[in-house]
Design an enzyme around this catalytic site. Sequence first.
Site, PDB file in Angstrom:
ATOM      1  N   ASP A   1       3.470 -21.291  85.139  1.00  0.00           N
ATOM      2  CA  ASP A   1       2.958 -21.646  86.469  1.00  0.00           C
ATOM      3  C   ASP A   1       1.592 -21.045  86.832  1.00  0.00           C
ATOM      4  O   ASP A   1       1.405 -20.553  87.959  1.00  0.00           O
ATOM      5  CB  ASP A   1       3.992 -21.284  87.550  1.00  0.00           C
ATOM      6  CG  ASP A   1       5.312 -22.014  87.368  1.00  0.00           C
ATOM      7  OD1 ASP A   1       5.443 -22.791  86.407  1.00  0.00           O
ATOM      8  OD2 ASP A   1       6.240 -21.791  88.186  1.00  0.00           O
TER       9      ASP A   1
ATOM     10  N   HIS B   1       4.126 -26.028  98.354  1.00  0.00           N
ATOM     11  CA  HIS B   1       3.292 -25.610  97.219  1.00  0.00           C
ATOM     12  C   HIS B   1       3.537 -26.544  96.040  1.00  0.00           C
ATOM     13  O   HIS B   1       4.599 -27.140  95.910  1.00  0.00           O
ATOM     14  CB  HIS B   1       3.626 -24.165  96.815  1.00  0.00           C
ATOM     15  CG  HIS B   1       5.026 -23.999  96.296  1.00  0.00           C
ATOM     16  ND1 HIS B   1       6.129 -23.901  97.119  1.00  0.00           N
ATOM     17  CD2 HIS B   1       5.514 -23.952  95.033  1.00  0.00           C
ATOM     18  CE1 HIS B   1       7.217 -23.794  96.388  1.00  0.00           C
ATOM     19  NE2 HIS B   1       6.892 -23.825  95.111  1.00  0.00           N
TER      20      HIS B   1
ATOM     21  N   CYS C   1       9.454 -16.932  88.824  1.00  0.00           N
ATOM     22  CA  CYS C   1       9.618 -17.816  87.664  1.00  0.00           C
ATOM     23  C   CYS C   1       9.536 -17.088  86.330  1.00  0.00           C
ATOM     24  O   CYS C   1      10.228 -17.463  85.375  1.00  0.00           O
ATOM     25  CB  CYS C   1       8.632 -18.969  87.754  1.00  0.00           C
ATOM     26  SG  CYS C   1       9.064 -20.082  89.122  1.00  0.00           S
TER      27      CYS C   1
ATOM     28  N   HIS D   1      10.141 -31.171  99.335  1.00  0.00           N
ATOM     29  CA  HIS D   1      11.100 -30.495  98.438  1.00  0.00           C
ATOM     30  C   HIS D   1      12.000 -29.510  99.194  1.00  0.00           C
ATOM     31  O   HIS D   1      11.568 -28.875 100.158  1.00  0.00           O
ATOM     32  CB  HIS D   1      10.317 -29.757  97.339  1.00  0.00           C
ATOM     33  CG  HIS D   1      11.162 -29.207  96.247  1.00  0.00           C
ATOM     34  ND1 HIS D   1      11.329 -27.852  96.035  1.00  0.00           N
ATOM     35  CD2 HIS D   1      11.902 -29.836  95.299  1.00  0.00           C
ATOM     36  CE1 HIS D   1      12.124 -27.678  94.991  1.00  0.00           C
ATOM     37  NE2 HIS D   1      12.493 -28.866  94.536  1.00  0.00           N
TER      38      HIS D   1
ATOM     39  N   LYS E   1       8.563 -28.672  85.997  1.00  0.00           N
ATOM     40  CA  LYS E   1       9.888 -28.238  86.464  1.00  0.00           C
ATOM     41  C   LYS E   1       9.926 -28.242  87.984  1.00  0.00           C
ATOM     42  O   LYS E   1       8.883 -28.204  88.631  1.00  0.00           O
ATOM     43  CB  LYS E   1      10.222 -26.846  85.916  1.00  0.00           C
ATOM     44  CG  LYS E   1       9.283 -25.772  86.415  1.00  0.00           C
ATOM     45  CD  LYS E   1       9.652 -24.419  85.872  1.00  0.00           C
ATOM     46  CE  LYS E   1       8.737 -23.347  86.400  1.00  0.00           C
ATOM     47  NZ  LYS E   1       8.757 -23.186  87.854  1.00  0.00           N
TER      48      LYS E   1
ATOM     49  N   HIS F   1       6.654 -30.122  92.420  1.00  0.00           N
ATOM     50  CA  HIS F   1       7.619 -30.547  93.432  1.00  0.00           C
ATOM     51  C   HIS F   1       7.224 -31.854  94.118  1.00  0.00           C
ATOM     52  O   HIS F   1       6.045 -32.031  94.461  1.00  0.00           O
ATOM     53  CB  HIS F   1       7.755 -29.474  94.521  1.00  0.00           C
ATOM     54  CG  HIS F   1       8.206 -28.131  94.036  1.00  0.00           C
ATOM     55  ND1 HIS F   1       9.271 -27.958  93.189  1.00  0.00           N
ATOM     56  CD2 HIS F   1       7.735 -26.877  94.304  1.00  0.00           C
ATOM     57  CE1 HIS F   1       9.440 -26.673  92.959  1.00  0.00           C
ATOM     58  NE2 HIS F   1       8.520 -25.987  93.604  1.00  0.00           N
TER      59      HIS F   1
ATOM     60  N   ASP G   1       5.057 -25.833  88.057  1.00  0.00           N
ATOM     61  CA  ASP G   1       5.958 -26.055  89.164  1.00  0.00           C
ATOM     62  C   ASP G   1       5.467 -27.378  89.775  1.00  0.00           C
ATOM     63  O   ASP G   1       4.277 -27.521  90.076  1.00  0.00           O
ATOM     64  CB  ASP G   1       5.786 -24.883  90.145  1.00  0.00           C
ATOM     65  CG  ASP G   1       7.014 -24.565  90.965  1.00  0.00           C
ATOM     66  OD1 ASP G   1       8.135 -24.723  90.451  1.00  0.00           O
ATOM     67  OD2 ASP G   1       6.849 -24.145  92.134  1.00  0.00           O
TER      68      ASP G   1
HETATM   69  C1  VGL Z   1       7.447 -19.872  92.064  1.00  0.00           C
HETATM   70  C2  VGL Z   1       8.116 -19.561  94.219  1.00  0.00           C
HETATM   71  C3  VGL Z   1       8.410 -20.896  94.352  1.00  0.00           C
HETATM   72  C4  VGL Z   1       6.905 -19.293  90.794  1.00  0.00           C
HETATM   73  C5  VGL Z   1       7.739 -21.217  92.158  1.00  0.00           C
HETATM   74  O1  VGL Z   1       6.261 -20.009  90.017  1.00  0.00           O
HETATM   75  O2  VGL Z   1       7.097 -18.069  90.567  1.00  0.00           O
HETATM   76  N1  VGL Z   1       7.650 -19.053  93.076  1.00  0.00           N
HETATM   77  N2  VGL Z   1       8.217 -21.722  93.309  1.00  0.00           N
HETATM   78 ZN    ZN Z   2       8.243 -23.838  93.571  1.00  0.00          ZN
END
Ligand code: VGL
Ligand code: ZN
Length: 215
Positions: free
Chosen positions: A16, A89, A159, A60, A114, A56, A54
Site C-alpha cells: 500500500d 481513502h 496492513c 466502502h 485488495k 476501495h 488498497d
Molecule cells: C490501511 C487503514 C485502512 C493500510 C488500509 O494500508 O494500512 N490502513 N486501509
Molecule cells: Zn483501506
Amino acid sequence: MADTQNLSGSALLVIDVQNDFCPGGALAVESGDTIIPRINRLSPRFPLAVATKDWHPDGHISFASRHQGKKPGDTVPHRGGEQQLWPDHCVQGTRGAELHPELDIRPLNLILHKGVQMELDSYSAFYENDGETPTGLDSYLTRHGINTVYVVGLAEDVCVYFTAVDALRCGFRARVVADCTRGVDVPSGALGRARKDMQSRGVEYVRFSDIPGNT
Ligand code: VGL
Ligand code: ZN
C-alpha cells in the site's frame, strides 16, 4: 541475527505505498514517503516482488462517511466483530489510490488489488478481513517456490501487520524491514502492540542494511 544471506526463495511484499497513505493523502502516515527510496533499492534484488493497492469502491464499509454520526477512529459492529472506521481513502480510480509516483514499479511481478468488496475490508494481502476469503497471494507465492516474505510499506500497524501475521499462517517465514515501513498508530498505542504481537508470533524484524546486496 536473522539469516538474510541469500534471497532465493524470498519475495518482497510492498504494501500500500499509495498517495493516500503518504503526506498530503487522505490517510497520511507520517513520513510514509521516506521509505520509498529504500524500497526502490530492494525490489530488484528479489526473485519476486509484489505490490498491493488498497482499492476501495466509493462508499466502502470502512469509510466513516458511510455510517451516520460516526467519525474516523470510531468502530461499528460488523459481522460479529468490529469494523474500524477511516476517512475515505484509496477510492478506485482516484489519484489517492495510485501507487506513489516515486515508487519504482518496473521490478514488480504483480500488483494486487485488495479491499475491493463494498461490504468487506481487507488489511492483509493474503486474506480479507473475514479471515477466510483468500486473495490468491498464498498460492501465487507457493507456485513460485517462495518460502520467505519480506514485508515493507504502509501502514506498519495495519496492513503490514496483518500481512506479516497471515504470511506465518500460510507457512512462510515473515520478516518486516523496520526502516522500510511506517505506522499510523491509530488508535494510539496500536503500533507498539502490533510490533510486540508480530514478534511474539515469530515475525522477525530486520533492517534494510541486513539485506544482501545493500551498500
Ligand atoms: C490501511 C487503514 C485502512 C493500510 C488500509 O494500508 O494500512 N490502513 N486501509
Ligand atoms: Zn483501506
